[in-house]
Design a protein around this motif. Structure first.
Motif, PDB file in Angstrom:
ATOM      1  N   ALA A 294       8.913   7.144  13.764  1.00  0.00           N
ATOM      2  CA  ALA A 294       7.804   7.773  13.031  1.00  0.00           C
ATOM      3  C   ALA A 294       8.322   8.613  11.868  1.00  0.00           C
ATOM      4  CB  ALA A 294       6.972   8.630  13.973  1.00  0.00           C
ATOM      5  N   GLY A 295       7.440   8.823  10.914  1.00  0.00           N
ATOM      6  CA  GLY A 295       7.773   9.667   9.770  1.00  0.00           C
ATOM      7  C   GLY A 295       8.871   9.067   8.924  1.00  0.00           C
ATOM      8  N   THR A 296       9.821   9.883   8.528  1.00  0.00           N
ATOM      9  CA  THR A 296      10.882   9.448   7.618  1.00  0.00           C
ATOM     10  C   THR A 296      11.988   8.643   8.300  1.00  0.00           C
ATOM     11  OG1 THR A 296      12.035  11.559   7.890  1.00  0.00           O
ATOM     12  CG2 THR A 296      10.469  11.380   6.051  1.00  0.00           C
TER      13      THR A 296
ATOM     14  N   HIS B 297      15.572   1.513   4.330  1.00  0.00           N
ATOM     15  CA  HIS B 297      15.621   2.207   5.621  1.00  0.00           C
ATOM     16  C   HIS B 297      16.707   1.632   6.508  1.00  0.00           C
ATOM     17  CE1 HIS B 297      13.444  -1.221   7.217  1.00  0.00           C
ATOM     18  NE2 HIS B 297      12.503  -1.030   6.333  1.00  0.00           N
ATOM     19  N   GLY B 298      17.578   0.816   5.911  1.00  0.00           N
ATOM     20  CA  GLY B 298      18.645   0.200   6.699  1.00  0.00           C
ATOM     21  C   GLY B 298      18.027  -0.720   7.727  1.00  0.00           C
ATOM     22  N   ASP B 299      18.667  -0.849   8.839  1.00  0.00           N
ATOM     23  CA  ASP B 299      18.099  -1.675   9.902  1.00  0.00           C
ATOM     24  C   ASP B 299      17.514  -0.750  10.969  1.00  0.00           C
ATOM     25  OD1 ASP B 299      17.280  -3.986  11.056  1.00  0.00           O
ATOM     26  OD2 ASP B 299      19.260  -4.671  11.668  1.00  0.00           O
ATOM     27  N   ALA B 300      16.654   0.162  10.525  1.00  0.00           N
ATOM     28  CA  ALA B 300      16.059   1.151  11.432  1.00  0.00           C
ATOM     29  C   ALA B 300      15.379   0.489  12.628  1.00  0.00           C
ATOM     30  CB  ALA B 300      15.060   2.014  10.677  1.00  0.00           C
ATOM     31  N   TYR B 301      14.820  -0.688  12.429  1.00  0.00           N
ATOM     32  CA  TYR B 301      14.049  -1.322  13.496  1.00  0.00           C
ATOM     33  C   TYR B 301      14.921  -1.980  14.555  1.00  0.00           C
ATOM     34  CZ  TYR B 301      10.272   0.613  11.142  1.00  0.00           C
ATOM     35  OH  TYR B 301       9.449   1.569  10.617  1.00  0.00           O
ATOM     36  N   ALA B 302      16.234  -1.952  14.357  1.00  0.00           N
ATOM     37  CA  ALA B 302      17.154  -2.347  15.425  1.00  0.00           C
ATOM     38  C   ALA B 302      17.054  -1.338  16.579  1.00  0.00           C
ATOM     39  CB  ALA B 302      18.583  -2.429  14.905  1.00  0.00           C
ATOM     40  N   ARG B 303      16.493  -0.141  16.288  1.00  0.00           N
ATOM     41  CA  ARG B 303      16.301   0.879  17.340  1.00  0.00           C
ATOM     42  C   ARG B 303      15.276   0.452  18.391  1.00  0.00           C
ATOM     43  NH1 ARG B 303      15.399   5.300  12.909  1.00  0.00           N
ATOM     44  NH2 ARG B 303      17.464   5.301  11.986  1.00  0.00           N
TER      45      ARG B 303
ATOM     46  N   CYS C 239       9.561   3.070   8.272  1.00  0.00           N
ATOM     47  CA  CYS C 239       8.519   2.761   7.294  1.00  0.00           C
ATOM     48  C   CYS C 239       7.169   2.900   7.986  1.00  0.00           C
ATOM     49  CB  CYS C 239       8.727   1.323   6.797  1.00  0.00           C
ATOM     50  SG  CYS C 239       7.299   0.609   5.983  1.00  0.00           S
ATOM     51  N   THR C 240       6.257   3.623   7.379  1.00  0.00           N
ATOM     52  CA  THR C 240       4.932   3.829   7.969  1.00  0.00           C
ATOM     53  C   THR C 240       4.279   2.510   8.365  1.00  0.00           C
ATOM     54  OG1 THR C 240       4.586   5.842   6.705  1.00  0.00           O
ATOM     55  CG2 THR C 240       2.613   4.719   7.500  1.00  0.00           C
ATOM     56  N   HIS C 241       4.364   1.518   7.487  1.00  0.00           N
ATOM     57  CA  HIS C 241       3.670   0.259   7.724  1.00  0.00           C
ATOM     58  C   HIS C 241       4.329  -0.561   8.831  1.00  0.00           C
ATOM     59  CE1 HIS C 241       2.565   1.674   3.745  1.00  0.00           C
ATOM     60  NE2 HIS C 241       1.382   1.159   4.033  1.00  0.00           N
ATOM     61  N   LEU C 242       5.648  -0.610   8.861  1.00  0.00           N
ATOM     62  CA  LEU C 242       6.339  -1.343   9.931  1.00  0.00           C
ATOM     63  C   LEU C 242       6.139  -0.648  11.278  1.00  0.00           C
ATOM     64  CD1 LEU C 242       9.612  -2.353   8.084  1.00  0.00           C
ATOM     65  CD2 LEU C 242       7.881  -3.922   9.010  1.00  0.00           C
ATOM     66  N   THR C 243       6.169   0.672  11.267  1.00  0.00           N
ATOM     67  CA  THR C 243       5.951   1.412  12.514  1.00  0.00           C
ATOM     68  C   THR C 243       4.528   1.193  13.010  1.00  0.00           C
ATOM     69  OG1 THR C 243       7.641   3.010  11.899  1.00  0.00           O
ATOM     70  CG2 THR C 243       6.046   3.712  13.571  1.00  0.00           C
ATOM     71  N   GLU C 244       3.576   1.160  12.092  1.00  0.00           N
ATOM     72  CA  GLU C 244       2.194   0.862  12.465  1.00  0.00           C
ATOM     73  C   GLU C 244       2.075  -0.561  13.013  1.00  0.00           C
ATOM     74  OE1 GLU C 244      -1.677   0.150   9.825  1.00  0.00           O
ATOM     75  OE2 GLU C 244      -0.976   2.230   9.766  1.00  0.00           O
ATOM     76  N   LEU C 245       2.764  -1.516  12.402  1.00  0.00           N
ATOM     77  CA  LEU C 245       2.749  -2.898  12.879  1.00  0.00           C
ATOM     78  C   LEU C 245       3.267  -2.992  14.315  1.00  0.00           C
ATOM     79  CD1 LEU C 245       2.340  -5.939  12.321  1.00  0.00           C
ATOM     80  CD2 LEU C 245       4.606  -5.934  11.220  1.00  0.00           C
ATOM     81  N   CYS C 246       4.233  -2.160  14.652  1.00  0.00           N
ATOM     82  CA  CYS C 246       4.770  -2.160  16.023  1.00  0.00           C
ATOM     83  C   CYS C 246       3.680  -1.907  17.067  1.00  0.00           C
ATOM     84  CB  CYS C 246       5.842  -1.086  16.180  1.00  0.00           C
ATOM     85  SG  CYS C 246       7.403  -1.462  15.375  1.00  0.00           S
ATOM     86  N   GLN C 247       2.669  -1.135  16.696  1.00  0.00           N
ATOM     87  CA  GLN C 247       1.654  -0.722  17.663  1.00  0.00           C
ATOM     88  C   GLN C 247       0.845  -1.889  18.223  1.00  0.00           C
ATOM     89  OE1 GLN C 247       1.792   2.521  18.766  1.00  0.00           O
ATOM     90  NE2 GLN C 247       3.554   2.440  17.423  1.00  0.00           N
TER      91      GLN C 247
END
Length: 188
Positions: free
Chosen positions: A116-118, A91-97, A121-129
């Motif tokens: 979210a979604g594509t 997913h590259g460095d998507a979480y730099a967003r 990553c579902t799991h990393l996005t969930e961890l953000c919560q």
């Protein structure tokens, strides 16, 4: 732990472990290290290969740096264990967003909009919560004033955010008397 004591024999199948640690840096910033790890108690086939019981299905990390206002100034992620190597970790460095977001205001909604979604990553996005409350807990009483409120005269941020800290409740009356509100009289 079951919702109620169980009289029926049971066996563990799956465990998800979440961990968030916050570190004070010498430059006045704070590092946040969050992880999500899933394990199973039995072997499972993943992407055509066996994953042994106890080996992680997922092990994912988020690394953030935040300032004293809880604004994210740096963010990255790492995927160590995954079901589909070469896909899950692409997913590259998507979480730099996450850079520029405030953990105090609108964070969860902004994460959904950006990742979210594509888009992530579902799991990393969930961890953000879970990050806002975990980081706020780390900062409460030292970086964030939890007693006096802000310079604009607003009450401490945590009041009216859960049933125990209702401004018209006994806990606030006892521990935050300045901010206590008299309960409205009930209509007959």
């Amino acid at each position: 732990m079951p919702a109620a004591p169980s009289s029926v024999p049971r066996r563990p199948l799956h465990r998800r472990a979440l961990d968030v640690q916050v570190f004070a840096r010498d430059d006045g910033l704070f590092d946040v290290e969050a992880s999500l790890t899933d394990t199973k108690t039995h072997d499972v086939p993943l992407a055509g290969l066996p994953r042994k019981a106890g080996e992680p299905i997922h092990q994912m990390l988020l690394h953030l740096t935040v300032d004293t206002t809880l604004t994210i100034v740096a963010a990255t992620s790492e995927t160590l264990w995954m079901p589909y190597p070469g896909a899950c970790n692409e997913h590259g460095d998507a979480y730099a967003r996450l850079v520029g977001l405030s953990l105090m205001k609108g964070f969860r909604q902004a994460v959904q909009e950006r990742l979210a979604g594509t888009r992530g990553c579902t799991h990393l996005t969930e961890l953000c919560q879970i990050l806002p409350t975990a980081v706020i807990q780390a900062m409460a009483g030292s970086v964030i004033d939890t007693r006096e409120g802000d310079a604009a005269g607003n009450p401490p941020f945590q009041l009216d955010r859960c049933h125990a800290l209702r401004r018209d409740g006994e806990t606030v009356a006892k521990f935050y008397p300045r901010w206590h509100l008299t309960p409205a009289a009930t209509a007959s």
